[in-house]
Design an enzyme around this catalytic site. Sequence first.
Site, short mmCIF file in Angstrom:
data_model
loop_
_atom_site.label_atom_id
_atom_site.label_comp_id
_atom_site.label_asym_id
_atom_site.label_seq_id
_atom_site.Cartn_x
_atom_site.Cartn_y
_atom_site.Cartn_z
N ASP A 103 0.84 -1.19 0.00
CA ASP A 103 0.00 0.00 0.00
C ASP A 103 0.88 1.25 0.00
O ASP A 103 2.04 1.20 0.43
CB ASP A 103 -0.89 0.03 1.25
CG ASP A 103 -1.88 -1.12 1.25
OD1 ASP A 103 -2.16 -1.67 0.17
OD2 ASP A 103 -2.35 -1.46 2.35
N1 URA Z 1 -1.31 -5.89 3.86
C1 URA Z 1 -1.80 -4.63 3.83
O1 URA Z 1 -2.87 -4.36 4.38
N2 URA Z 1 -1.08 -3.71 3.19
C2 URA Z 1 0.09 -3.95 2.60
O2 URA Z 1 0.70 -3.04 2.05
C3 URA Z 1 0.60 -5.26 2.65
C4 URA Z 1 -0.11 -6.22 3.28
#
Ligand code: URA
Length: 233
Positions: A103
């Site tokens: 993310d």
């Molecule tokens: N899980 C998430 O919620 N975000 C990420 O970036 C990676 C795993």
Amino acid sequence: MRLDKFITSAGLLSRKEAGDAAKKGRITVNGVVVTNAACHIDEEQDNILLDGVPVLYRRFTYIMLNKPAGYVSATEAPGDVTVIQLLPPELQKIGLFPCGRLDKNTLGLMILTNNGPLAHRLLAPKTHCEKVYRFESRFPLSEKDCEILEQGVDLGDFVTAPCKITMESAQRGYIVLTEGKYHQIKRMLEAVHNKITYLERVSFADIVLDPALERGKWRYLTKEEQIKIEERK
Ligand code: URA
């Protein structure tokens, strides 16, 4: 392959710089000074030196990046900055892409490569490639919560695979996933009425984030890391 492309894909100089270096007589091919960087060389056989130092042929490039917050893990994101933009210009032109997504506000280990089939294999669900994340949560995570999450939790559109959680304190720990669905960890914590406040990937397919690599910085994978990732079944 063109000589300037070869030098660029080794991550040493931009195409223009390779052209200038050749004009200045800084490049030799099999012991002979070559002043035209547009000439063709045999990347498997020829011995290329830049300033007297051998230039190693990289069929594929593998990079470890310590992703900071605010960067999108994609090759293009109109209106946003991407992790590719953290690389020098010459490495932005050799088809690198992030092997898996994080993310925008998630930190830590990203592997970038231009080896499409390998990335595809590592990301395929049946490979069960392990990803380790360090996390912090808004509220304490009880043993019962961990048990529920470890067994697999129904997120509505899918049920998560079993995972492993190790707590360092009531609100901080490590979670090991073998899958990577969109916002997975954030959604898992929400399923037990909690919230992620910090998320950092520290390992991917047994490649561990180099503690010496500062946030926003990159380096090539070492030979050992490259072998580990290429030979992973
Ligand atoms: N899980 C998430 O919620 N975000 C990420 O970036 C990676 C795993």
